[in-house]
Design a protein around this motif. Sequence first.
Motif, PDB file in Angstrom:
ATOM      1  N   ASP A 145       0.839  -1.199   0.000  1.00  8.02           N
ATOM      2  CA  ASP A 145       0.000   0.000   0.000  1.00  8.02           C
ATOM      3  C   ASP A 145       0.873   1.247   0.000  1.00  8.02           C
ATOM      4  O   ASP A 145       1.663   1.460   0.924  1.00  8.02           O
ATOM      5  CB  ASP A 145      -0.892  -0.018   1.230  1.00  8.02           C
ATOM      6  CG  ASP A 145      -1.885   1.128   1.263  1.00  8.02           C
ATOM      7  OD1 ASP A 145      -1.751   2.093   0.481  1.00  8.02           O
ATOM      8  OD2 ASP A 145      -2.810   1.061   2.085  1.00  8.02           O
ATOM      9  N   PRO A 146       0.737   2.094  -1.032  1.00  5.38           N
ATOM     10  CA  PRO A 146       1.579   3.300  -1.111  1.00  5.38           C
ATOM     11  C   PRO A 146       1.390   4.272   0.054  1.00  5.38           C
ATOM     12  O   PRO A 146       2.275   5.059   0.347  1.00  5.38           O
ATOM     13  CB  PRO A 146       1.160   3.969  -2.416  1.00  5.38           C
ATOM     14  CG  PRO A 146       0.311   3.001  -3.138  1.00  5.38           C
ATOM     15  CD  PRO A 146      -0.150   1.962  -2.164  1.00  5.38           C
ATOM     16  N   SER A 147       0.256   4.201   0.723  1.00  7.61           N
ATOM     17  CA  SER A 147       0.023   5.132   1.835  1.00  7.61           C
ATOM     18  C   SER A 147       0.633   4.633   3.149  1.00  7.61           C
ATOM     19  O   SER A 147       0.642   5.371   4.135  1.00  7.61           O
ATOM     20  CB  SER A 147      -1.477   5.358   2.022  1.00  7.61           C
ATOM     21  OG  SER A 147      -2.107   4.180   2.470  1.00  7.61           O
ATOM     22  N   THR A 148       1.149   3.411   3.168  1.00  7.13           N
ATOM     23  CA  THR A 148       1.754   2.866   4.383  1.00  7.13           C
ATOM     24  C   THR A 148       3.140   3.461   4.590  1.00  7.13           C
ATOM     25  O   THR A 148       3.976   3.423   3.699  1.00  7.13           O
ATOM     26  CB  THR A 148       1.866   1.330   4.295  1.00  7.13           C
ATOM     27  OG1 THR A 148       0.569   0.783   4.162  1.00  7.13           O
ATOM     28  CG2 THR A 148       2.519   0.755   5.532  1.00  7.13           C
ATOM     29  N   LYS A 149       3.352   4.027   5.759  1.00 11.12           N
ATOM     30  CA  LYS A 149       4.661   4.562   6.134  1.00 11.12           C
ATOM     31  C   LYS A 149       5.416   3.455   6.856  1.00 11.12           C
ATOM     32  O   LYS A 149       4.973   2.980   7.894  1.00 11.12           O
ATOM     33  CB  LYS A 149       4.495   5.780   7.044  1.00 11.12           C
ATOM     34  CG  LYS A 149       5.778   6.385   7.518  1.00 11.12           C
ATOM     35  CD  LYS A 149       6.454   7.185   6.451  1.00 11.12           C
ATOM     36  CE  LYS A 149       7.636   7.933   7.032  1.00 11.12           C
ATOM     37  NZ  LYS A 149       8.573   8.337   6.033  1.00 11.12           N
ATOM     38  N   ILE A 150       6.519   3.022   6.287  1.00 11.08           N
ATOM     39  CA  ILE A 150       7.275   1.912   6.851  1.00 11.08           C
ATOM     40  C   ILE A 150       8.548   2.456   7.478  1.00 11.08           C
ATOM     41  O   ILE A 150       9.329   3.133   6.829  1.00 11.08           O
ATOM     42  CB  ILE A 150       7.624   0.870   5.766  1.00 11.08           C
ATOM     43  CG1 ILE A 150       6.351   0.386   5.080  1.00 11.08           C
ATOM     44  CG2 ILE A 150       8.387  -0.292   6.373  1.00 11.08           C
ATOM     45  CD1 ILE A 150       6.599  -0.438   3.853  1.00 11.08           C
ATOM     46  N   ILE A 151       8.727   2.139   8.752  1.00 13.20           N
ATOM     47  CA  ILE A 151       9.897   2.591   9.501  1.00 13.20           C
ATOM     48  C   ILE A 151      10.636   1.351  10.000  1.00 13.20           C
ATOM     49  O   ILE A 151      10.017   0.423  10.506  1.00 13.20           O
ATOM     50  CB  ILE A 151       9.485   3.446  10.711  1.00 13.20           C
ATOM     51  CG1 ILE A 151       8.563   4.583  10.305  1.00 13.20           C
ATOM     52  CG2 ILE A 151      10.696   3.920  11.486  1.00 13.20           C
ATOM     53  CD1 ILE A 151       9.216   5.859   9.904  1.00 13.20           C
ATOM     54  N   ASP A 199      13.620   5.556   8.096  1.00 11.40           N
ATOM     55  CA  ASP A 199      12.796   5.119   6.963  1.00 11.40           C
ATOM     56  C   ASP A 199      13.392   3.882   6.311  1.00 11.40           C
ATOM     57  O   ASP A 199      14.601   3.713   6.242  1.00 11.40           O
ATOM     58  CB  ASP A 199      12.681   6.226   5.918  1.00 11.40           C
ATOM     59  CG  ASP A 199      11.812   7.378   6.392  1.00 11.40           C
ATOM     60  OD1 ASP A 199      11.070   7.198   7.371  1.00 11.40           O
ATOM     61  OD2 ASP A 199      11.879   8.447   5.780  1.00 11.40           O
ATOM     62  N   MET A 200      12.536   3.034   5.808  1.00 12.51           N
ATOM     63  CA  MET A 200      12.978   1.787   5.199  1.00 12.51           C
ATOM     64  C   MET A 200      13.609   2.054   3.834  1.00 12.51           C
ATOM     65  O   MET A 200      13.069   2.808   3.033  1.00 12.51           O
ATOM     66  CB  MET A 200      11.798   0.833   5.056  1.00 12.51           C
ATOM     67  CG  MET A 200      12.194  -0.508   4.491  1.00 12.51           C
ATOM     68  SD  MET A 200      10.867  -1.703   4.559  1.00 12.51           S
ATOM     69  CE  MET A 200      11.021  -2.248   6.239  1.00 12.51           C
ATOM     70  N   THR A 201      14.748   1.430   3.589  1.00 10.41           N
ATOM     71  CA  THR A 201      15.398   1.521   2.285  1.00 10.41           C
ATOM     72  C   THR A 201      14.802   0.465   1.369  1.00 10.41           C
ATOM     73  O   THR A 201      14.109  -0.455   1.818  1.00 10.41           O
ATOM     74  CB  THR A 201      16.913   1.279   2.400  1.00 10.41           C
ATOM     75  OG1 THR A 201      17.122  -0.073   2.817  1.00 10.41           O
ATOM     76  CG2 THR A 201      17.560   2.240   3.381  1.00 10.41           C
ATOM     77  N   ILE A 202      15.070   0.556   0.077  1.00 10.65           N
ATOM     78  CA  ILE A 202      14.562  -0.440  -0.869  1.00 10.65           C
ATOM     79  C   ILE A 202      15.138  -1.820  -0.558  1.00 10.65           C
ATOM     80  O   ILE A 202      14.444  -2.827  -0.688  1.00 10.65           O
ATOM     81  CB  ILE A 202      14.837  -0.008  -2.338  1.00 10.65           C
ATOM     82  CG1 ILE A 202      14.073  -0.901  -3.322  1.00 10.65           C
ATOM     83  CG2 ILE A 202      16.308  -0.029  -2.650  1.00 10.65           C
ATOM     84  CD1 ILE A 202      12.579  -0.781  -3.256  1.00 10.65           C
ATOM     85  N   ASP A 203      16.385  -1.882  -0.108  1.00  9.28           N
ATOM     86  CA  ASP A 203      16.975  -3.175   0.243  1.00  9.28           C
ATOM     87  C   ASP A 203      16.269  -3.793   1.450  1.00  9.28           C
ATOM     88  O   ASP A 203      16.019  -4.996   1.471  1.00  9.28           O
ATOM     89  CB  ASP A 203      18.475  -3.030   0.514  1.00  9.28           C
ATOM     90  CG  ASP A 203      19.269  -2.764  -0.752  1.00  9.28           C
ATOM     91  OD1 ASP A 203      18.813  -3.157  -1.844  1.00  9.28           O
ATOM     92  OD2 ASP A 203      20.357  -2.168  -0.647  1.00  9.28           O
ATOM     93  N   ASN A 204      15.946  -2.975   2.443  1.00 15.38           N
ATOM     94  CA  ASN A 204      15.203  -3.472   3.604  1.00 15.38           C
ATOM     95  C   ASN A 204      13.800  -3.918   3.196  1.00 15.38           C
ATOM     96  O   ASN A 204      13.299  -4.936   3.674  1.00 15.38           O
ATOM     97  CB  ASN A 204      15.103  -2.405   4.692  1.00 15.38           C
ATOM     98  CG  ASN A 204      16.433  -2.065   5.305  1.00 15.38           C
ATOM     99  OD1 ASN A 204      17.443  -2.697   5.028  1.00 15.38           O
ATOM    100  ND2 ASN A 204      16.448  -1.044   6.127  1.00 15.38           N
TER     101      ASN A 204
END
Length: 52
Positions: A18-24, A29-34
């Motif tokens: 979901d694009p609206s989900t903020k992932i920490i 902030d989460m990197t693409i690798d994470n």
Amino acid sequence: MKFKNVKEIINFLYELADPSTKIIDENGDMTIDNFKAELEEALNQMSDKLGI
């Protein structure tokens, strides 16, 4: 993260997608690798639970 069942994994994947989900993560902030590592882990666990 350990999942109890496939339904829990699918819900997590929808939330992750979901694009609206903020992932920490622990470092901010989460990197693409994470992100990719989280996705891979969830898919691996789902495959195990489905016997694939």
